[in-house]
Design a protein around this motif. Structure first.
Motif, PDB file in Angstrom:
ATOM      1  N   GLU A  52     -37.196  -6.718 -49.831  1.00 25.91           N
ATOM      2  CA  GLU A  52     -37.191  -7.587 -48.560  1.00 25.91           C
ATOM      3  C   GLU A  52     -38.612  -7.979 -48.309  1.00 25.91           C
ATOM      4  N   THR A  53     -38.625  -8.980 -47.581  1.00 27.74           N
ATOM      5  CA  THR A  53     -40.078  -9.567 -46.764  1.00 27.74           C
ATOM      6  C   THR A  53     -40.575  -8.034 -46.323  1.00 27.74           C
ATOM      7  N   GLY A  54     -41.944  -7.710 -46.358  1.00 26.32           N
ATOM      8  CA  GLY A  54     -42.619  -6.648 -45.830  1.00 26.32           C
ATOM      9  C   GLY A  54     -42.793  -5.389 -46.914  1.00 26.32           C
ATOM     10  N   ALA A  55     -41.903  -5.284 -47.833  1.00 28.60           N
ATOM     11  CA  ALA A  55     -41.858  -4.219 -48.838  1.00 28.60           C
ATOM     12  C   ALA A  55     -43.000  -4.446 -49.630  1.00 28.60           C
ATOM     13  N   VAL A  56     -43.522  -3.437 -50.245  1.00 31.58           N
ATOM     14  CA  VAL A  56     -44.568  -3.386 -51.122  1.00 31.58           C
ATOM     15  C   VAL A  56     -44.509  -2.659 -52.506  1.00 31.58           C
ATOM     16  N   LEU A  57     -44.527  -3.107 -53.361  1.00 25.35           N
ATOM     17  CA  LEU A  57     -44.372  -2.489 -54.808  1.00 25.35           C
ATOM     18  C   LEU A  57     -45.749  -2.539 -55.484  1.00 25.35           C
ATOM     19  N   GLY A  58     -46.156  -1.170 -55.798  1.00 28.56           N
ATOM     20  CA  GLY A  58     -47.315  -1.357 -56.911  1.00 28.56           C
ATOM     21  C   GLY A  58     -47.155  -1.920 -58.207  1.00 28.56           C
ATOM     22  N   ASP A  59     -48.041  -1.420 -59.089  1.00 28.49           N
ATOM     23  CA  ASP A  59     -48.071  -1.860 -60.540  1.00 28.49           C
ATOM     24  C   ASP A  59     -47.164  -0.927 -61.284  1.00 28.49           C
ATOM     25  N   ARG A  60     -46.608  -1.415 -62.085  1.00 28.09           N
ATOM     26  CA  ARG A  60     -45.455  -0.777 -63.194  1.00 28.09           C
ATOM     27  C   ARG A  60     -44.504  -0.012 -62.290  1.00 28.09           C
ATOM     28  N   VAL A  61     -43.939  -0.580 -61.137  1.00 34.43           N
ATOM     29  CA  VAL A  61     -42.955   0.220 -60.578  1.00 34.43           C
ATOM     30  C   VAL A  61     -41.510  -0.492 -61.408  1.00 34.43           C
ATOM     31  N   THR A  62     -40.529   0.501 -61.405  1.00 36.49           N
ATOM     32  CA  THR A  62     -39.112   0.233 -61.945  1.00 36.49           C
ATOM     33  C   THR A  62     -38.205   0.368 -60.992  1.00 36.49           C
ATOM     34  N   VAL A  63     -37.601  -0.792 -60.719  1.00 35.14           N
ATOM     35  CA  VAL A  63     -36.462  -0.909 -59.699  1.00 35.14           C
ATOM     36  C   VAL A  63     -35.111  -1.084 -60.261  1.00 35.14           C
ATOM     37  N   LYS A  64     -34.352  -0.237 -60.427  1.00 37.05           N
ATOM     38  CA  LYS A  64     -33.055  -0.290 -61.329  1.00 37.05           C
ATOM     39  C   LYS A  64     -32.151  -0.940 -60.583  1.00 37.05           C
ATOM     40  N   ASN A  65     -30.899  -1.089 -61.172  1.00 38.06           N
ATOM     41  CA  ASN A  65     -29.747  -2.124 -60.632  1.00 38.06           C
ATOM     42  C   ASN A  65     -29.303  -1.500 -59.152  1.00 38.06           C
ATOM     43  N   GLY A  66     -29.056  -2.477 -58.274  1.00 38.69           N
ATOM     44  CA  GLY A  66     -28.545  -2.207 -57.108  1.00 38.69           C
ATOM     45  C   GLY A  66     -29.485  -1.640 -56.109  1.00 38.69           C
ATOM     46  N   THR A  67     -30.730  -1.453 -56.249  1.00 40.73           N
ATOM     47  CA  THR A  67     -31.517  -0.812 -55.477  1.00 40.73           C
ATOM     48  C   THR A  67     -31.928  -1.675 -54.448  1.00 40.73           C
ATOM     49  N   LEU A  68     -32.197  -1.233 -53.100  1.00 39.30           N
ATOM     50  CA  LEU A  68     -32.421  -1.886 -52.049  1.00 39.30           C
ATOM     51  C   LEU A  68     -33.762  -1.480 -51.292  1.00 39.30           C
ATOM     52  N   VAL A  69     -34.720  -2.306 -51.354  1.00 38.98           N
ATOM     53  CA  VAL A  69     -36.062  -1.984 -51.055  1.00 38.98           C
ATOM     54  C   VAL A  69     -36.531  -2.569 -49.726  1.00 38.98           C
ATOM     55  N   PHE A  70     -36.364  -2.163 -48.362  1.00 36.21           N
ATOM     56  CA  PHE A  70     -36.274  -2.919 -47.099  1.00 36.21           C
ATOM     57  C   PHE A  70     -37.719  -2.988 -46.546  1.00 36.21           C
ATOM     58  N   GLY A  71     -38.054  -3.901 -45.706  1.00 36.20           N
ATOM     59  CA  GLY A  71     -39.325  -4.143 -45.231  1.00 36.20           C
ATOM     60  C   GLY A  71     -39.833  -2.575 -44.607  1.00 36.20           C
ATOM     61  N   GLY A  72     -41.177  -2.434 -44.907  1.00 37.25           N
ATOM     62  CA  GLY A  72     -41.642  -1.103 -44.313  1.00 37.25           C
ATOM     63  C   GLY A  72     -41.853  -0.216 -45.308  1.00 37.25           C
ATOM     64  N   VAL A  73     -41.277  -0.287 -46.536  1.00 39.69           N
ATOM     65  CA  VAL A  73     -41.422   0.599 -47.717  1.00 39.69           C
ATOM     66  C   VAL A  73     -42.399   0.293 -48.574  1.00 39.69           C
ATOM     67  N   THR A  74     -43.373   1.186 -48.993  1.00 41.02           N
ATOM     68  CA  THR A  74     -44.456   0.981 -49.745  1.00 41.02           C
ATOM     69  C   THR A  74     -44.046   2.017 -51.115  1.00 41.02           C
ATOM     70  N   CYS A  75     -44.129   1.674 -52.335  1.00 39.58           N
ATOM     71  CA  CYS A  75     -44.031   2.263 -53.342  1.00 39.58           C
ATOM     72  C   CYS A  75     -45.278   2.091 -54.150  1.00 39.58           C
ATOM     73  N   GLU A  76     -45.978   3.192 -54.498  1.00 35.93           N
ATOM     74  CA  GLU A  76     -47.257   3.099 -55.017  1.00 35.93           C
ATOM     75  C   GLU A  76     -47.060   2.767 -56.704  1.00 35.93           C
ATOM     76  N   ASP A  77     -48.104   3.003 -57.515  1.00 32.25           N
ATOM     77  CA  ASP A  77     -48.072   2.510 -58.799  1.00 32.25           C
ATOM     78  C   ASP A  77     -47.064   3.566 -59.705  1.00 32.25           C
ATOM     79  N   GLU A  78     -46.291   3.092 -60.313  1.00 31.03           N
ATOM     80  CA  GLU A  78     -45.617   3.804 -61.426  1.00 31.03           C
ATOM     81  C   GLU A  78     -44.470   4.557 -60.970  1.00 31.03           C
ATOM     82  N   VAL A  79     -43.986   4.120 -60.101  1.00 34.13           N
ATOM     83  CA  VAL A  79     -42.849   4.520 -59.175  1.00 34.13           C
ATOM     84  C   VAL A  79     -41.552   4.252 -59.923  1.00 34.13           C
ATOM     85  N   PHE A  80     -40.512   5.148 -59.971  1.00 39.80           N
ATOM     86  CA  PHE A  80     -39.224   4.821 -60.700  1.00 39.80           C
ATOM     87  C   PHE A  80     -38.202   5.016 -59.568  1.00 39.80           C
ATOM     88  N   LEU A  81     -37.575   4.089 -59.370  1.00 39.25           N
ATOM     89  CA  LEU A  81     -36.230   4.039 -58.329  1.00 39.25           C
ATOM     90  C   LEU A  81     -34.918   3.581 -59.103  1.00 39.25           C
TER      91      LEU A  81
END
Length: 192
Positions: A52-81
């Motif tokens: 979503e607008t306002g979400a932040v994903l760092g470098d090399r982040v994996t966001v697997k199927n069906g995952t919901l990342v809403f505004g206000g969420v920050t995932c730094e580098d190399e996070v696995f969701l």
């Protein structure tokens, strides 16, 4: 609609409307990245994921199927969701009350953390570096670096290494040989 850089792969059935997407990122079928989402380099946003607008994903982040990342969420580098991870961003949502981005409650997932399939993350939490939430965990409070948490609500059941293997009682990793020590109350572990 924003034109995405040619160095970003967007599946013909995917939708990437953000112009802040790093080189090498892949957006697969039925995934949707909204305008104003910030996505780093070499990320993998799998089928049916939503950023979503306002979400932040760092470098090399994996966001697997069906995952919901809403505004206000920050995932730094190399996070696995993992598949079907769900973040929240409002403690008291009501359909009739419209809230702006400044009224949402932020969540931070520190570098190299893993959230297993079906993890729910309640807003206002911080998940520490290299932490690991097991499948189906409901994270309602901060998670220390290197903590292994499971359950509803999620509680620490042990510690994990940088390689994601469980550490023994001496905080040693039998798989890669690293040793750790406690970093003080609430600060998890650090390398020994």
């Amino acid at each position: 609609m924003t034109t995405v850089s040619s160095s970003v792969f967007v599946h013909e059935r995917g939708l990437c409307e953000s112009d802040e997407v790093g080189a090498g990122t892949r957006v697969w079928a039925f995934a949707h990245v909204l305008p104003g989402a910030r996505v780093g380099k070499d990320c993998n946003i799998c089928d049916g994921a939503f950023v979503e607008t306002g979400a932040v994903l760092g470098d090399r982040v994996t966001v697997k199927n069906g995952t919901l990342v809403f505004g206000g969420v920050t995932c730094e580098d190399e996070v696995f969701l993992g598949p079907n991870v769900l973040f929240t961003n409002d403690f008291r949502p009501r359909a009739h009350i419209r809230k702006g981005p400044d009224q949402l409650i932020s969540t931070v997932v520190r570098h190299n953390a893993t959230l297993g399939a079906g993890t729910v993350v309640v807003c206002g939490t911080e998940i520490g570096a290299f932490a690991f939430a097991g499948a189906g965990a409901v994270v309602t409070k901060d998670v220390e670096p290197h903590a292994f948490v499971v359950g509803n609500p999620a509680v620490r059941k042990g510690w994990v290494c940088e390689c994601a293997a469980r550490l023994d009682e001496d905080l040693h990793c039998a798989e890669c040989g690293l040793d750790f020590r406690t970093a003080g109350t609430g600060n998890g572990l650090t390398r020994a």
